[in-house]
Design a protein around this motif. Structure first.
Motif, PDB file in Angstrom:
ATOM      1  N   ASP A 130       0.813  -1.211   0.000  1.00 28.44           N
ATOM      2  CA  ASP A 130       0.000   0.000   0.000  1.00 28.44           C
ATOM      3  C   ASP A 130       0.853   1.272   0.000  1.00 28.44           C
ATOM      4  OD1 ASP A 130      -2.684   0.851   0.014  1.00 28.44           O
ATOM      5  OD2 ASP A 130      -2.485   1.454   2.113  1.00 28.44           O
TER       6      ASP A 130
ATOM      7  N   ASP B 187      -0.041  -4.890  -3.305  1.00 24.40           N
ATOM      8  CA  ASP B 187      -0.853  -5.460  -2.234  1.00 24.40           C
ATOM      9  C   ASP B 187      -1.545  -4.316  -1.504  1.00 24.40           C
ATOM     10  OD1 ASP B 187      -0.024  -8.001  -2.885  1.00 24.40           O
ATOM     11  OD2 ASP B 187       1.633  -7.991  -1.445  1.00 24.40           O
ATOM     12  N   GLY B 188      -2.636  -3.842  -2.066  1.00 26.41           N
ATOM     13  CA  GLY B 188      -3.367  -2.716  -1.510  1.00 26.41           C
ATOM     14  C   GLY B 188      -3.646  -1.687  -2.583  1.00 26.41           C
TER      15      GLY B 188
ATOM     16  N   ASP C  95      -5.191  -2.079  -6.544  1.00 24.00           N
ATOM     17  CA  ASP C  95      -6.537  -1.779  -6.056  1.00 24.00           C
ATOM     18  C   ASP C  95      -6.900  -0.344  -6.444  1.00 24.00           C
ATOM     19  OD1 ASP C  95      -6.979  -4.295  -5.002  1.00 24.00           O
ATOM     20  OD2 ASP C  95      -6.279  -3.770  -3.002  1.00 24.00           O
TER      21      ASP C  95
END
Length: 191
Positions: free
Chosen positions: A28, A45-46, A65
């Motif tokens: 993130d 990852d995020g 994301d």
């Protein structure tokens, strides 16, 4: 448009979904990049990652994301998949393909083929390309300039600006052609 979706899926499968980022994956908010190799996949990852891929021999892909940015250039094939409120920039490639959610900003220029599926509230720009195929899943604004063929399918209200475009094909959700508002502007949902 489904052709570009297949390119994306093939690229991700071919890359084995293994990240080339040194730590194994971005987390993130990280800045991550690949360069000077054959193929690369960047995963976040995020959300809110700043991803960049350039000067690759063959292909590059990125997945993230929400709230991410991804710039891809000087590779043959570039693909990305991002959630909402992402900013994607693909240029100086052979082909660019992307899936992006709501409020996406997608800029594709100086390449042969561009294809993107975007969510509602998105803004898409294609410049100096041979073909640009855009599917808007909701309302969106599209600008095509110096494009041989610009094809847009709108599932909601949209405005499409075509300047120096040989073919500007805009289809509204009911299957009818878009309304011609001016020499350069087409719209679904009124001018």
């Amino acid at each position: 448009m489904r052709f570009y979706a297949m390119i994306l899926l093939t690229l991700f499968a071919g890359l084995g979904l293994a990240s080339c980022w040194r730590s194994g994956a971005c987390v993130d908010g990280d800045a991550c990049e690949c360069s000077d190799g054959d193929d690369c996949y960047l995963g976040c990852d995020g959300g809110f990652c700043d991803q960049r891929c350039f000067q690759m021999e063959h292909s590059c892909g990125a997945v993230c994301d929400n709230g991410c940015s991804f710039e891809c250039f000087d590779v043959r094939e570039c693909s990305s998949s991002c959630g909402d409120e992402c900013q994607l920039d693909c240029h100086n490639t052979t082909s660019c393909g992307a899936f992006c959610g709501r409020d996406c900003r997608y800029d594709c220029h100086d390449t042969d083929r561009c294809g993107v599926v975007v969510g509602s509230g998105s803004v898409v720009s294609c410049r100096n390309t041979t073909t640009c195929v855009i599917e808007c899943e909701g309302s969106c604004d599209v600008s095509c300039a110096a494009v041989s063929e610009c094809t847009v399918a709108c599932d909601g209200p949209c405005q499409v600006s075509c300047e120096s475009v040989a073919g500007c094909n805009v289809t509204c959700s009911d299957g009818t052609p878009a309304e011609t508002c001016s020499d350069t502007l087409r719209a679904c949902g009124g001018c």
